[in-house]
Design a protein around this motif. Structure first.
Motif, PDB file in Angstrom:
ATOM      1  N   THR A  66       0.941  -0.980  -0.178  1.00 30.00           N
ATOM      2  CA  THR A  66      -0.128   0.055   0.046  1.00 30.00           C
ATOM      3  C   THR A  66       0.706   1.214  -0.120  1.00 30.00           C
ATOM      4  O   THR A  66       2.055   1.219   0.686  1.00 30.00           O
ATOM      5  CB  THR A  66      -0.900   0.021   1.121  1.00 30.00           C
ATOM      6  N   THR A  67       0.236   2.059  -0.789  1.00 28.79           N
ATOM      7  CA  THR A  67       1.109   3.436  -0.733  1.00 28.79           C
ATOM      8  C   THR A  67       0.300   4.651  -0.215  1.00 28.79           C
ATOM      9  O   THR A  67      -0.866   4.486   0.133  1.00 28.79           O
ATOM     10  CB  THR A  67       1.511   4.050  -2.130  1.00 28.79           C
ATOM     11  N   SER A  68       0.973   5.497   0.209  1.00 35.76           N
ATOM     12  CA  SER A  68       0.244   6.541   0.914  1.00 35.76           C
ATOM     13  C   SER A  68       0.939   7.928   0.590  1.00 35.76           C
ATOM     14  O   SER A  68       2.136   7.926   0.086  1.00 35.76           O
ATOM     15  CB  SER A  68       0.150   6.511   2.483  1.00 35.76           C
ATOM     16  N   TRP A  69       0.397   8.845   0.871  1.00 37.39           N
ATOM     17  CA  TRP A  69       0.907  10.379   0.565  1.00 37.39           C
ATOM     18  C   TRP A  69       1.611  11.013   1.615  1.00 37.39           C
ATOM     19  O   TRP A  69       0.793  10.882   2.924  1.00 37.39           O
ATOM     20  CB  TRP A  69      -0.172  11.203  -0.144  1.00 37.39           C
ATOM     21  N   GLU A  70       2.855  11.405   1.610  1.00 38.06           N
ATOM     22  CA  GLU A  70       3.333  12.047   2.842  1.00 38.06           C
ATOM     23  C   GLU A  70       3.675  13.552   2.569  1.00 38.06           C
ATOM     24  O   GLU A  70       4.062  13.830   1.361  1.00 38.06           O
ATOM     25  CB  GLU A  70       4.717  11.363   2.855  1.00 38.06           C
ATOM     26  N   LEU A  71       2.946  14.330   3.530  1.00 38.13           N
ATOM     27  CA  LEU A  71       3.438  15.769   3.676  1.00 38.13           C
ATOM     28  C   LEU A  71       4.229  16.149   4.801  1.00 38.13           C
ATOM     29  O   LEU A  71       3.713  15.635   6.030  1.00 38.13           O
ATOM     30  CB  LEU A  71       2.012  16.522   3.902  1.00 38.13           C
ATOM     31  N   ARG A  72       5.539  16.340   4.380  1.00 36.23           N
ATOM     32  CA  ARG A  72       6.298  16.896   5.276  1.00 36.23           C
ATOM     33  C   ARG A  72       6.679  18.225   5.512  1.00 36.23           C
ATOM     34  O   ARG A  72       6.899  18.998   4.593  1.00 36.23           O
ATOM     35  CB  ARG A  72       7.791  16.145   5.190  1.00 36.23           C
ATOM     36  N   GLN A  73       6.337  19.141   6.645  1.00 38.31           N
ATOM     37  CA  GLN A  73       6.464  20.207   6.767  1.00 38.31           C
ATOM     38  C   GLN A  73       7.789  20.334   7.749  1.00 38.31           C
ATOM     39  O   GLN A  73       7.775  19.979   8.719  1.00 38.31           O
ATOM     40  CB  GLN A  73       5.035  21.024   7.185  1.00 38.31           C
ATOM     41  N   THR A  74       8.762  21.137   7.380  1.00 38.35           N
ATOM     42  CA  THR A  74       9.914  21.452   8.098  1.00 38.35           C
ATOM     43  C   THR A  74      10.172  22.959   8.345  1.00 38.35           C
ATOM     44  O   THR A  74      10.112  23.443   7.502  1.00 38.35           O
ATOM     45  CB  THR A  74      11.125  20.586   7.589  1.00 38.35           C
TER      46      THR A  74
END
Lengths: 548, 568
Positions: free
Chosen positions: B229-237
């Protein structure tokens, strides 16, 4: 033959002046001129005075037993009625075409069927899965879900009346039906609200006409769940299923009017802008109707605009008050409770307050898991959506019964009415845009008009003319389509960046730059021309003197 | 009261099994005391969402993932999006490597899905929308500063698309980052700045620092080891370096309150994990941490094994009896040596005058015995015309021939130069890349409002797999601190590093801007003078005139007149 030195000088001055005037000035003019493509100004001027003709076909059918067969044969095939309504200089002619004939009830688009029935028949009549039932004695007119109305003829009209009397009796009632089912005066005023100046006395109708969203080729519907207290409430809403069940049927039905897209989001720590007051008598918090206006602003900062399109957004907010301010009730103007606990803001959206303290149980352990009852929420939002889209049902006159809208949430004739008002509104807006653009271009002479703008303007004008013609013919679908195209083309032309591309120097500055060239060139030419003229005059005087 | 009770009755407590949310939010703060006495704080917020934005799939119901970014991904068919806003320059030699590198100004690079037909138009529209979302001047990104790197920017998420037609990279080195960029960035967090670590993000402190960088990274990632399974990653740094003298008043003593003028009272209730890491590797006995924590964790970061003290904010006892956490870090001594970063680069412009110049890029390999290859990417605006035949690469005084060169010449006012090359850096050496350029003369409307300030040229990007001293963790799905899991690691013996050089400030020949008016006036006057004399020659008639009598003669005549004698 040798010219005298003097004569030669004069000729040289004259020829230089001629060269400057014939070659120099036009050359300068041509090279500094701005490009202005041709615009259909006369057609735009014609459009500026909006003349719309709207027509509605009405098919009148007499049920068995209402007229004798001889009478029926004498019924005229068509009868046209005109009604003129002038609104603030714009002339709108409403045509009623009465087609009186016993035809089959086929679902002809954009026409109303009016069926006359004897007064004592047990009214059970079905057509195309619609079941009409007139059970009540005081109901004389029944308006169905499709474009059908049933009229009951009173007993005094039954027997021994001539056809003329019958028709004269029917006419006002058909008009009444048409008032409900098609475009009424208020709708026109609402659709033309941009062009019409309101008189201050009909504030109510202004409010009505300002509620619905402006016509647009598409709308974005956003459902937001506001959870200001995620520490106490863990909210779950099945928005996907609810949209499929409750909202999508209505939007599918409305798809000829506009494109809709739906999305939803959950926002945390979003507070209302107003602190609710604690009402000790009800041991609940209340929001006054007066303070509702201040609720939206702080919330809106969090909602976020739609990044992907420029269509207007309809916001529907479900606010679950935090545990400390729960339950929260909205209070009407007369201090009474609002049963739906919701309100809407014109041309913006709706807010519903959903109290969850009923879920707490005796000893709540925070955070509490809460499943939101979507049927209740969507019922409120659906009603608000209908209002905001302009599907408003004016209260029918006494004796009328309007069928409850079924699963789609919208009757056929309501859709017609919406398409009517949208087309008229689009036509009005596009005309205003095109007219003001033409005025602007006329007033400011050094705006460059590129070919693509001219093309947009003419395509807008063509679409407008087509839309008006289709309205006249009663083809609502095409009329709406053309009016949308007209709006798109006119807006594109109006907001084209090339209209602002050139820096506009005032004329006096432009001439100030040219003065170092023009002044030294023109002064000798003018002086020598003056000298030549004065010499010529002197010679003539001398000649005159010699003659004398 | 009865009414309310009735209302209570009317609402049935719906007891359905609550569905497991498919999204997850984590927050993390890493604090690294630097040898210079400054302090480096790095925030990371990660939202994972098991959904599919690919292939025109319509996604419309959002929970933790911000709706505005989701709409951007689905509308523009974005596969990966990386955007950063940075104020200040990261000093690698003083501070070591940052967890997430970024060049000064704004940087944006996007991989589009292969279903996009007109990538350039989509890119243009995307930059406009992003500039609206982040209140930045990303709308100044156009074809003149966009490049398609062939090797330097590979997708960081899943999917092995290597066709760089779908990649766009642009930097705006001139972009100034301030509060108006921070506010929309904070709005993307589920808890906003109301709870959790984001409470610390107050602009008056964050922008009173030596270095500030905020970024958003969106990419598809694997959910499990087999990538089923894939998912979307939102990374705020958000990375910030506080200055010892400026913010710390010269004392080697830092606390959360001193850095951010806030303390922590709770974790974001939506976060599944909320942790603070303090890097105590370099000198565990030299720090004094209060409150003390027994929780220690080790992680491989940038080729090194680091030890961290961990504070878990989801545990109530972290906050102690005062219900507020104010971490205090005190140095006992200033001894200790920093691990020198293995890869380091700098760049400058040489030459004099306003006609030609030379760009020097220096790349340092500090590894004592290993050489490794680096990819150098240079994107130079068209108004610096590179003489590519003068390109030289030398290390240790010898010519070092790059094994791969990708060069795309510029077109005036259309596209910039793109120079990419693969260079092998010998151990313990400096490699110098020089190229000469000529400065172009711009049209007078193309100059910026302050042309004498100079024109910025974006940083060069150096990407490399640097040999690691410890075995790196190659399992990308294992639970790891966020800061160590951004760049995927393919092999144990090396780790990925990206280094940005300084941006360049180049002076271009600048005209006097009142010139057009002066030129018009001067030409007009010259034309008028020439014309006037010609006109005179043509129209005047010339005749011989009697010379006028001299002064003596005239006086004599006056006297004669008085005497009544005829004049001379």
């Amino acid at each position: 033959m040798f010219l005298s030195e003097r004569r030669r000088g004069q000729l040289a001055a004259l020829s230089i002046a001629a060269v400057v005037i014939i070659v120099g000035v036009p050359l300068w003019w041509r090279t500094t001129e701005t490009y202005r493509a041709w615009l259909p100004v006369s057609q735009i001027k014609e459009l500026a005075k909006l003349q719309l003709q709207l027509s509605a076909d009405v098919e009148v059918v007499f049920a068995r037993g209402t007229v004798t067969p001889e009478q029926q044969k004498k019924v005229p095939l068509t009868q046209t009625q005109e009604e003129e309504r002038a609104i603030d200089g714009d002339l709108i002619i409403l045509f009623l075409i009465l087609l009186i004939r016993n035809t089959k009830l086929e679902s002809k688009f954009f026409s109303c069927h009016v069926l006359f029935l004897p007064e004592d028949t047990a009214l059970r009549y079905s057509t195309q899965a619609d079941l009409y039932l007139l059970a009540f004695q005081d109901v004389n007119v029944y308006i169905g879900q499709r474009r059908t109305a049933l009229l009951r003829i009173g007993p005094q009209m039954r027997v021994g009346k001539t056809l003329e009397q019958l028709l004269a009796h029917l006419e006002p009632r058909i008009k009444q039906v048409l008032q409900v089912m098609s475009f009424s005066h208020n709708d026109i005023t609402a659709a033309l609200s941009d062009r019409v100046r309101f008189s201050p006395d009909n504030k109510e109708s202004i409010a009505d006409s300002m509620r619905a969203f402006k016509s647009s080729p598409g709308y974005e519907i956003t459902f937001s769940l506001l959870n200001p207290d995620p520490k106490s409430h863990r909210l779950h809403w099945d928005i996907e299923g609810a949209v499929q069940t409750y909202i999508q049927p209505l939007l599918t039905k409305l798809s000829p009017v506009a494109n809709f897209s739906i999305d939803s989001q959950t926002l945390y720590y979003t507070m209302l802008g107003v602190n609710p007051r604690f009402d000790t008598s009800r041991s609940a918090y209340t929001l006054n109707a007066d303070s509702l206006a201040h609720v939206i602003n702080p919330v809106e900062a969090r909602l976020g605009s739609n990044a992907a399109s420029s269509n207007p957004v309809l916001n529907f907010l479900l606010y679950v008050p935090d545990a400390q301010h729960s339950p929260l009730y909205i209070q009407g103007r007369k201090k009474q409770e609002v049963p739906s606990n919701a309100f809407h803001s014109p041309r913006w959206g709706g807010i519903m307050v959903y109290n969850v303290n009923g879920f707490y149980g005796s000893e709540p352990e925070f955070p509490v898991d809460i499943n939101i009852d979507m049927a209740k929420v969507m019922g409120v939002f659906l009603a608000q959506l209908r209002l905001l889209l302009g599907v408003q049902s004016s209260t029918p006159p006494p004796g009328f019964l309007v069928a409850r809208c079924g699963s789609t949430g919208l009757a056929d004739w309501e859709l017609d009415r919406l398409m009517w008002s949208r087309s008229v509104e689009n036509v009005a807006t596009a005309t205003t845009t095109i007219t003001s653009l033409a005025q602007l271009l006329d007033q400011i002479g050094n705006i460059v008009i590129n070919d693509n703008i001219a093309q947009q303007v003419s395509s807008a004008v063509t679409s407008l003319q087509l839309a008006v013609a289709e309205l006249e013919a009663g083809n609502l679908g095409f009329a709406l389509q053309y009016s949308k195209e007209a709006i798109l083309a006119s807006e594109k032309a109006f907001f084209d960046p090339s209209l602002l591309h050139l820096l506009y120097f005032p004329d006096d500055q432009k001439f100030a730059i040219y003065i170092p060239l023009f002044l030294p060139m023109c002064v000798p030419i003018l002086l020598s021309l003056l000298k030549i003229v004065s010499e010529a005059r002197q010679r003539r005087r001398e000649k005159q003197a010699k003659k004398d | 009261k009865q009414n309310a009770a009735a209302q209570k009755q009317a609402e049935p407590a719906v007891l359905q099994p609550t569905p497991q949310p498919k999204d997850d939010f984590q927050e993390e703060l890493v604090v690294r005391p630097l040898h210079s006495g400054d302090i480096y704080a790095s925030f990371q917020f990660r939202t994972l969402w098991e959904t599919d934005f690919m292939r025109g799939n319509k996604v419309s119901h959002y929970r933790l993932f911000p709706k505005s970014l989701g709409q951007v991904i689905s509308k523009f068919s974005v596969r990966e999006l990386h955007i950063s806003f940075t104020q200040g320059y990261w000093r690698t030699m003083q501070w070591g490597q940052p967890y997430l590198p970024s060049p000064p100004g704004a940087e944006l690079w996007v991989w589009f899905q292969d279903s996009v037909t007109d990538v350039d138009a989509t890119w243009k529209e995307l930059t406009n929308v992003l500039s609206g979302i982040f209140c930045a001047s990303l709308n100044f990104i156009d074809s003149t500063n966009t490049v398609q790197p062939s090797a330097s920017f590979k997708p960081l998420g899943i999917g092995n698309v290597t066709d760089h037609r779908f990649l766009r990279y642009a930097t705006l080195p001139r972009e100034i980052v301030c509060t108006e960029n921070l506010t929309p960035w904070k709005k993307l967090l589920p808890c906003g700045s109301k709870a959790g670590l984001a409470v610390l993000l107050k602009s008056e402190k964050l922008f009173h620092s030596s270095f500030h960088s905020q970024a958003v990274h969106i990419r598809p990632v694997c959910q499990d080891w087999q990538c089923k399974t894939t998912s979307w990653e939102l990374r705020q740094t958000l990375n910030v370096v506080f200055d010892l003298h400026n913010s710390g008043q010269g004392k080697r003593e830092w606390s959360l309150f001193k850095m951010f003028s806030r303390t922590l009272t709770e974790a974001c209730p939506l976060a599944s994990s909320s942790k603070i890491y303090i890097d105590i590797t370099d000198n565990p006995e030299q720090f004094e941490l209060s409150p003390a924590t027994s929780l220690l964790s080790q992680a491989m970061v940038l080729g090194d094994r680091r030890t961290f003290s961990v504070y878990d904010l989801t545990q109530q006892d972290t906050f102690g009896s005062v219900r507020s956490l104010n971490l205090l870090i005190r140095w006992k001594s200033t001894e200790g040596d920093m691990l020198r970063p293995l890869l380091h680069a700098e760049r400058y412009v040489a030459g004099y005058g306003l006609q030609t110049g030379e760009i020097h890029t220096l790349m340092y390999n500090h590894h004592p015995y290993r050489s490794f290859p680096v990819l150098l990417l240079d994107s130079v605006p068209w108004y610096l015309r590179l003489y590519i035949h003068t390109l030289t690469v030398t290390s240790k005084g010898k010519d070092n021939k790059p094994s791969y060169i990708h060069y795309q010449p510029s077109k005036d006012r259309v596209r910039p130069h793109l120079l990419e090359m693969l260079v092998q850096l010998p151990p313990n050496s400096v490699t110098e890349v020089t190229v000469q350029f000529e400065r172009a003369l711009l049209k007078w409307t193309e100059y910026t409002p302050d042309p004498n300030h100079g024109f910025y040229v974006g940083s060069s990007v150096i990407s490399s797999l640097v040999p690691s001293t410890v075995a790196m963790d190659t399992n990308s799905t294992r639970e790891r601190p966020l800061f160590s899991s951004f760049f995927p690691c393919k092999e144990e013996s090396s780790y990925f590093v990206r280094v940005y050089t300084e941006p360049l400030l180049v002076n271009l020949p600048t005209p006097d801007f009142s010139m057009p008016y002066n030129v018009i006036c001067l030409t007009c006057t010259v034309v008028a003078v020439g014309y006037g004399s010609l006109y005179n020659l043509l129209t005047r008639s010339f005749q011989i005139e009697e010379p006028s009598p001299g002064l003596a003669k005239r006086i004599a005549n006056v006297i004669r007149k008085m005497r009544g004698v005829p004049p001379l």
